[in-house]
Design an enzyme around this catalytic site. Structure first.
Site, mmCIF file in Angstrom:
data_model
loop_
_atom_site.group_PDB
_atom_site.id
_atom_site.type_symbol
_atom_site.label_atom_id
_atom_site.label_comp_id
_atom_site.label_asym_id
_atom_site.label_seq_id
_atom_site.Cartn_x
_atom_site.Cartn_y
_atom_site.Cartn_z
ATOM 1 N NE ARG A 130 -17.050 48.363 -106.495
ATOM 2 C CZ ARG A 130 -16.710 47.540 -107.494
ATOM 3 N NH1 ARG A 130 -15.477 47.066 -107.563
ATOM 4 N NH2 ARG A 130 -17.584 47.182 -108.409
ATOM 5 C CB CYS A 145 -10.102 37.812 -107.953
ATOM 6 S SG CYS A 145 -8.565 38.348 -108.752
ATOM 7 C CG ASP A 192 -3.404 49.678 -110.096
ATOM 8 O OD1 ASP A 192 -4.240 48.899 -109.601
ATOM 9 O OD2 ASP A 192 -2.798 49.444 -111.155
#
Length: 398
Positions: free
Chosen positions: A212, A339, A250
């Site tokens: 980030r 991930c 999202d």
């Protein structure tokens, strides 16, 4: 102590530095140990390989605690393990909020502890380690107290499916006195409210901390699209860095509500907005409307959690990256990651290359990164290396 003996030629991963012994590698278990018991592990010829705990409910039959056959497993042993884990974090990361214990990579298999300010969130995912859970929490609190850190509360998030593979029920709740489970933290200059009770995993994804931060320097005066924003972390880093406009997307209403609160907490509501939509549906719409962005961030959940579903995962990663590249202006930047440990570095890299060719884009790699150092990668323990993170400049084919 009961003894587990390996078959001849087995235990290759263990001998090269791994932490697991699978059921098909074992020749015998003498003494009829119960699930969760400590066992001495020996090679086929009787050579001592160390001590771990056994569980016949799991294909991971033995998880190793030590390679030293003479090592006693007692409170002093666990104090040493926890102390070493904390000293490592103090040297490698900002410890205001960090993962203090990362299972096998800290030689405490199946146990995770995250620190959010003065709150601990723990996960116990292996039966043998579950027996030591309360001792580990007390030891951790004592070691932190020596550095002046007083832990005001501990919450258990042992509600992952992995517990069922170990023959255990999922559980979550306070370990000790109740406290407000909305915990405020600061990371990279960004303030967040972390919901340790209802948030995903332990409440917040600490592994992307420095990824980030790496994105921040690309976002000044930029128009930014953050896909799979969860509670807004990449979007808020873009806003703090001076982006002129940020859209975070999202599919989770809960995540988007939390992201909005986090934007207010940082005084960014005028420049950072959030939308509850399916990313796979939204990206074609943005493309069709002729939208472009200076920075596109793709931080999806794991599209595969097993080797058997990797092919379908590749299709998902290829599609969103094709869409993300097309939404980047010429010379803009794409930050993209996976991930899933089953989406290997080689496979992820190949998938990105295929996506770029399909949409006639040229990628200039800015950098390749992985998880933050508080999630250390233990060589030979492939399960500890899961996060792959690229930053590219996306250029038109001219």
């Amino acid at each position: 102590m009961e003894t587990v003996t390996l078959k001849k030629g087995e235990g290759r991963a263990l001998k090269s530095g791994g932490a697991w012994i699978f059921d098909n590698e074992i020749a015998s278990a003498e003494g009829n140990p119960e699930n969760g018991d400590l066992v001495m592990v020996r090679d086929f010829d009787g050579y001592g390989l160390g001590t771990g705990f056994i569980n016949r409910n799991s294909k991971i039959r033995v998880r190793m605690l030590t390679r030293n056959p003479a090592q006693e497993i007692n409170r002093e042993f666990f104090e040493m393990r926890v102390r070493n884990a904390w000293e490592y974090r103090k040297q490698t990361v900002d410890t205001e909020s960090c993962r203090v214990i990362f299972g096998e990579a800290d030689f405490l298999p199946g146990f995770v502890a995250d620190k959010f300010g003065d709150v601990l969130v723990i996960q116990s995912l292996a039966l043998g380690m579950d027996r030591f859970k309360e001792d580990l929490v007390e030891i951790l609190k004592e070691i932190l107290a020596r550095d002046g850190i007083q832990i005001r509360g501990v919450y258990e998030r042992s509600d992952a499916k992995e517990r069922e593979k170990e023959g255990m029920e999922r559980r979550k709740g306070f370990l000790g006195q109740p406290f407000d489970t909305q915990v405020e933290i600061t990371e990279n200059g960004v303030r967040y409210l972390v919901d340790v009770k209802e948030g995903q995993k332990t409440g917040f994804f600490l592994d992307q901390k420095y990824n980030r931060l790496a994105v921040q320097r690309l976002c000044r005066d930029a128009r930014v699209l953050d896909c799979f924003t969860h509670t807004g972390s990449f979007a808020l880093n873009a806003g703090i860095a001076g982006a002129r406009e940020v859209l975070g997307v999202d599919a989770s209403e809960t995540g988007i509500l939390q992201a909005g609160k986090n934007a207010e907490l940082n005084g960014l509501s005028d420049r950072v907005r959030f939308l509850c939509r399916d990313v796979f549906e939204l990206l074609p719409e943005l493309e069709g409307a002729g939208e472009t962005f200076d920075v596109v961030i793709l931080d999806p959940p794991a599209f595969t959690k097993s080797r058997s579903s990797v092919k379908n995962a590749v299709k998902g990663y290829r599609e969103i990256n094709m869409r993300g590249m097309k939404l980047c202006r010429d010379g803009g930047y794409l930050a993209t990651c996976s991930c899933s440990r089953f989406m290997t570095y080689e496979l992820f890299t190949q998938t990105l290359s295929q996506a770029a060719r399909s949409v006639h884009k040229r990628l200039r790699q800015v950098e390749y990164r992985t998880q933050a150092p508080d999630h250390p990668v233990l060589w030979a323990a492939e399960e500890s290396y899961y996060l792959k993170f690229y930053i590219f400049q996306v250029c038109e084919e001219k």
